[in-house]
Design a protein around this motif. Sequence first.
Motif, PDB file in Angstrom:
ATOM      1  N   GLY A  96       5.398  -8.077  20.119  1.00 45.69           N
ATOM      2  CA  GLY A  96       5.275  -7.459  21.420  1.00 45.69           C
ATOM      3  C   GLY A  96       6.251  -6.315  21.593  1.00 45.69           C
ATOM      4  N   GLY A  97       5.995  -5.504  22.589  1.00 42.28           N
ATOM      5  CA  GLY A  97       6.856  -4.375  22.855  1.00 42.28           C
ATOM      6  C   GLY A  97       6.252  -3.463  23.885  1.00 42.28           C
ATOM      7  N   SER A  98       6.795  -2.271  23.966  1.00 39.53           N
ATOM      8  CA  SER A  98       6.347  -1.259  24.913  1.00 39.53           C
ATOM      9  C   SER A  98       5.696  -0.113  24.160  1.00 39.53           C
ATOM     10  CB  SER A  98       7.536  -0.755  25.739  1.00 39.53           C
ATOM     11  OG  SER A  98       7.122   0.193  26.697  1.00 39.53           O
ATOM     12  N   VAL A  99       4.531   0.300  24.631  1.00 34.43           N
ATOM     13  CA  VAL A  99       3.779   1.347  23.952  1.00 34.43           C
ATOM     14  C   VAL A  99       3.070   2.214  24.983  1.00 34.43           C
ATOM     15  CG1 VAL A  99       1.720  -0.093  23.688  1.00 34.43           C
ATOM     16  CG2 VAL A  99       2.113   1.812  22.104  1.00 34.43           C
ATOM     17  N   SER A 144      -1.047   1.560  19.811  1.00 35.88           N
ATOM     18  CA  SER A 144      -1.425   0.305  19.180  1.00 35.88           C
ATOM     19  C   SER A 144      -0.234  -0.619  19.013  1.00 35.88           C
ATOM     20  CB  SER A 144      -2.037   0.558  17.796  1.00 35.88           C
ATOM     21  OG  SER A 144      -3.208   1.354  17.874  1.00 35.88           O
ATOM     22  N   LEU A 145      -0.523  -1.894  19.000  1.00 32.64           N
ATOM     23  CA  LEU A 145       0.430  -2.927  18.657  1.00 32.64           C
ATOM     24  C   LEU A 145      -0.282  -3.982  17.838  1.00 32.64           C
ATOM     25  CD1 LEU A 145       2.425  -3.589  21.970  1.00 32.64           C
ATOM     26  CD2 LEU A 145       3.341  -2.587  19.870  1.00 32.64           C
ATOM     27  N   ARG A 146       0.479  -4.664  17.013  1.00 28.85           N
ATOM     28  CA  ARG A 146      -0.056  -5.781  16.262  1.00 28.85           C
ATOM     29  C   ARG A 146       0.799  -7.007  16.554  1.00 28.85           C
ATOM     30  NH1 ARG A 146      -3.543  -6.076  11.807  1.00 28.85           N
ATOM     31  NH2 ARG A 146      -3.438  -8.068  10.650  1.00 28.85           N
ATOM     32  N   GLN A 192       6.014 -10.339  25.280  1.00 22.92           N
ATOM     33  CA  GLN A 192       5.696  -9.353  26.297  1.00 22.92           C
ATOM     34  C   GLN A 192       5.083  -8.106  25.687  1.00 22.92           C
ATOM     35  OE1 GLN A 192       6.078  -9.468  29.805  1.00 22.92           O
ATOM     36  NE2 GLN A 192       4.955  -7.511  29.747  1.00 22.92           N
ATOM     37  N   VAL A 193       3.994  -7.643  26.277  1.00 25.62           N
ATOM     38  CA  VAL A 193       3.359  -6.379  25.926  1.00 25.62           C
ATOM     39  C   VAL A 193       3.335  -5.504  27.169  1.00 25.62           C
ATOM     40  CG1 VAL A 193       1.216  -5.228  25.243  1.00 25.62           C
ATOM     41  CG2 VAL A 193       1.962  -7.312  24.059  1.00 25.62           C
ATOM     42  N   THR A 194       3.889  -4.315  27.055  1.00 34.25           N
ATOM     43  CA  THR A 194       3.906  -3.375  28.161  1.00 34.25           C
ATOM     44  C   THR A 194       3.271  -2.067  27.717  1.00 34.25           C
ATOM     45  OG1 THR A 194       5.941  -4.347  29.057  1.00 34.25           O
ATOM     46  CG2 THR A 194       5.330  -2.150  29.829  1.00 34.25           C
TER      47      THR A 194
END
Length: 122
Positions: free
Chosen positions: A9-12, A17-19, A117-119
């Motif tokens: 998770g992270g901020s993008v 994209s996120l994996r 967390q995904v932001t």
Amino acid sequence: QVHLVESGGGSVQAGGSLRLSCAASGDTTCLSAMGWYRQAPGKGRELVAGITNGGSAYYSDFVKGRFTISRDDATNTVDVQMNRLRPEDTGIYFCSGMKGPRCPDYGGSDYWGQGTQVTVFS
């Protein structure tokens, strides 16, 4: 018997994209499916995507065409590749393991990770 740990998770920025990865320990072979749920701010937990023990994937309508779920039995992980992210994708993402008939405690509550967390910002 199953322990799940999420990561990735992270901020993008929107459009990025996120994996996410879910590392599982214990006997996952008895599970009917594993998958990802999310809880957006002010909303309940909802299904994102899942994959059966046989490798069949399923998705919620709001992520179809953007997210891809996969599992790697060799490493005992379930990942979700999230592309073209939108601000409304923001939330806490949870890995889940849905119990199947072969699980010794079948009929009990499913397994859950702690969440990541995904932001997604505009």
